[in-house]
Design a protein around this motif. Structure first.
Motif, PDB file in Angstrom:
ATOM      1  N   GLY A   1       0.828  -1.193   0.000  1.00 56.26           N
ATOM      2  CA  GLY A   1       0.000   0.000   0.000  1.00 56.26           C
ATOM      3  C   GLY A   1       0.863   1.244   0.000  1.00 56.26           C
ATOM      4  N   GLU A   2       0.225   2.362  -0.222  1.00 53.17           N
ATOM      5  CA  GLU A   2       0.929   3.633  -0.407  1.00 53.17           C
ATOM      6  C   GLU A   2       1.861   3.980   0.748  1.00 53.17           C
ATOM      7  N   LYS A   3       1.403   3.876   1.986  1.00 51.11           N
ATOM      8  CA  LYS A   3       2.206   4.315   3.123  1.00 51.11           C
ATOM      9  C   LYS A   3       3.288   3.300   3.518  1.00 51.11           C
ATOM     10  N   TYR A   4       2.925   2.029   3.645  1.00 53.56           N
ATOM     11  CA  TYR A   4       3.870   1.049   4.171  1.00 53.56           C
ATOM     12  C   TYR A   4       4.863   0.537   3.133  1.00 53.56           C
ATOM     13  N   LYS A   5       4.498   0.602   1.856  1.00 54.78           N
ATOM     14  CA  LYS A   5       5.447   0.167   0.830  1.00 54.78           C
ATOM     15  C   LYS A   5       6.701   1.036   0.889  1.00 54.78           C
ATOM     16  N   GLY A   6       6.511   2.340   0.999  1.00 60.77           N
ATOM     17  CA  GLY A   6       7.653   3.243   1.074  1.00 60.77           C
ATOM     18  C   GLY A   6       8.351   3.218   2.422  1.00 60.77           C
ATOM     19  N   THR A   7       7.591   3.023   3.485  1.00 58.02           N
ATOM     20  CA  THR A   7       8.171   3.027   4.834  1.00 58.02           C
ATOM     21  C   THR A   7       8.986   1.769   5.105  1.00 58.02           C
TER      22      THR A   7
ATOM     23  N   GLU B   1      -0.468  -3.726   5.581  1.00 55.46           N
ATOM     24  CA  GLU B   1      -0.949  -2.568   4.824  1.00 55.46           C
ATOM     25  C   GLU B   1      -1.609  -1.587   5.784  1.00 55.46           C
TER      26      GLU B   1
END
Length: 173
Positions: free
Chosen positions: A60-66, A153
């Protein structure tokens, strides 16, 4: 149905129920160890909850990058070890699991899904509330259920004021 066929059916049902219990114990042990993640955490035990070729990833948007995607038990252990410092990264960390679904779909393969709520206070004093959807593939290797692909996610995340205050609990008098 013959007695032998009935016995095999009962054995398969019993194995499925025992597998679900072992999978539940695996994810609960993981969450417990993450609740107390510091320099004293048994990293070998934590890593041993994963298969040798496991994947741990934020999706997902937030955790993929984090969090990104970590491949292999050793790499997962190295990621977890970053939290195992003095002073501890977390002053308080509690994981709550709900909305459980476990499906054993082969003798040595299963999937599980949970909604997780995480309340954290960091060594810095800041506190955070996170909710995530967990989707996990499990594999039974040498008779032990382990996580093979852990996906988390983010559903929501926000800073909050401190979780634990010294104020007395409000109880009826």
């Amino acid at each position: 149905m013959t007695d032998l066929a009935h016995l095999r059916q009962l054995e398969a049902r019993l194995d499925r129920l025992e597998s679900e219990g072992a999978i539940r114990a695996c994810i609960n042990r993981y969450m417990f160890l993450c609740d107390y993640l510091d320099a004293r955490t048994p990293l070998d035990e934590l890593a041993g909850l994963f298969t040798v070729d496991a994947v741990w990833e934020g999706i997902g948007e937030k955790y993929k990058g984090t969090f990104g995607r970590i491949e292999g038990r050793e790499a997962i252990a190295a990621m977890m070890a970053k939290y195992m410092v003095e002073p501890a990264h977390f002053a308080l960390n509690v994981h709550f699991l709900t909305s459980e679904t476990i499906r054993v779909h082969a003798p040595d393969a299963a999937t599980g899904a949970w909604v997780m709520l995480q309340t954290s206070t960091f060594a810095s004093g800041a506190s955070h509330l996170n909710a995530a959807r967990l989707s996990i593939d499990f594999a039974r290797q040498d008779g032990v259920w382990r996580m093979a692909h852990f996906r988390t996610e983010n559903l929501f995340s926000r800073p909050v004021t401190a979780w634990n205050a010294s104020a007395a609990l409000p109880v009826p008098r």
